[in-house]
Scaffold this motif. Sequence first.
Motif, short mmCIF file in Angstrom:
data_model
loop_
_atom_site.label_atom_id
_atom_site.label_comp_id
_atom_site.label_asym_id
_atom_site.label_seq_id
_atom_site.Cartn_x
_atom_site.Cartn_y
_atom_site.Cartn_z
N MET A 19 -10.34 -8.20 3.24
CA MET A 19 -9.29 -7.67 2.36
C MET A 19 -8.34 -8.81 1.98
N GLU A 20 -8.04 -8.88 0.70
CA GLU A 20 -7.12 -9.91 0.21
C GLU A 20 -5.77 -9.31 -0.19
N ASP A 21 -5.81 -8.07 -0.65
CA ASP A 21 -4.61 -7.42 -1.16
C ASP A 21 -3.75 -6.90 -0.01
N PRO A 22 -2.51 -7.41 0.11
CA PRO A 22 -1.63 -6.94 1.19
C PRO A 22 -1.42 -5.43 1.20
N LEU A 23 -1.39 -4.81 0.03
CA LEU A 23 -1.22 -3.35 -0.02
C LEU A 23 -2.44 -2.64 0.52
N GLU A 24 -3.62 -3.18 0.25
CA GLU A 24 -4.83 -2.59 0.80
C GLU A 24 -4.83 -2.71 2.32
N MET A 25 -4.41 -3.85 2.83
CA MET A 25 -4.32 -4.02 4.29
C MET A 25 -3.31 -3.05 4.87
N ARG A 27 -2.53 -0.17 3.87
CA ARG A 27 -3.06 1.19 3.87
C ARG A 27 -4.25 1.38 4.81
N SER A 28 -4.77 0.30 5.37
CA SER A 28 -5.94 0.38 6.24
C SER A 28 -5.63 1.18 7.50
N LEU A 29 -6.41 2.23 7.72
CA LEU A 29 -6.21 3.05 8.92
C LEU A 29 -6.48 2.26 10.19
N GLN A 30 -7.49 1.38 10.15
CA GLN A 30 -7.81 0.57 11.33
C GLN A 30 -6.66 -0.38 11.66
N LEU A 31 -6.07 -0.98 10.63
CA LEU A 31 -4.94 -1.88 10.85
C LEU A 31 -3.73 -1.11 11.39
N ARG A 32 -3.48 0.05 10.83
CA ARG A 32 -2.36 0.86 11.31
C ARG A 32 -2.57 1.26 12.77
N LYS A 33 -3.80 1.63 13.11
CA LYS A 33 -4.11 2.02 14.49
C LYS A 33 -3.88 0.84 15.44
#
Length: 126
Positions: A19-25, A27-33
């Motif tokens: 992922m390159e887009d900070p907004l996409e990151m 929103r990532s459920l895995q990243l939030r977890k």
Amino acid sequence: RFFVNFPSAKQYFSQFKHMEDPLEMERSLQLRKHARRVMGAINTVVENLNDSEKVSSVLALVGKAHALKHKVEPIYFKKLTGVMLEVIAEEYANDFTPEAHSAWTKMKTLIYTHVTAAYKEVGWAQ
């Protein structure tokens, strides 16, 4: 912000390393977890500051898992806690007194010291 400032850190996360887009990151459920787990561990450390054995135990588990299972270079803990300190200072600028800054700086050092000790304990060499 961590992944924007240190994009090389994404290599350790198969779910969002491309992922390159900070907004996409964001929103990532895995990243939030993962972020919730990180903050949960920090919360446990803060709640147990008077119990050095508990603090050591929690941070040793984190360090060993990241050394043995995830193969994360320990310098990323210093980088992450630095970014966290920046964000806290910005988000709570009105309440971020010199005393609060000093306390969070000590926490940053405590985390890095204990985590890197766990790396050494498991014979990390990379």
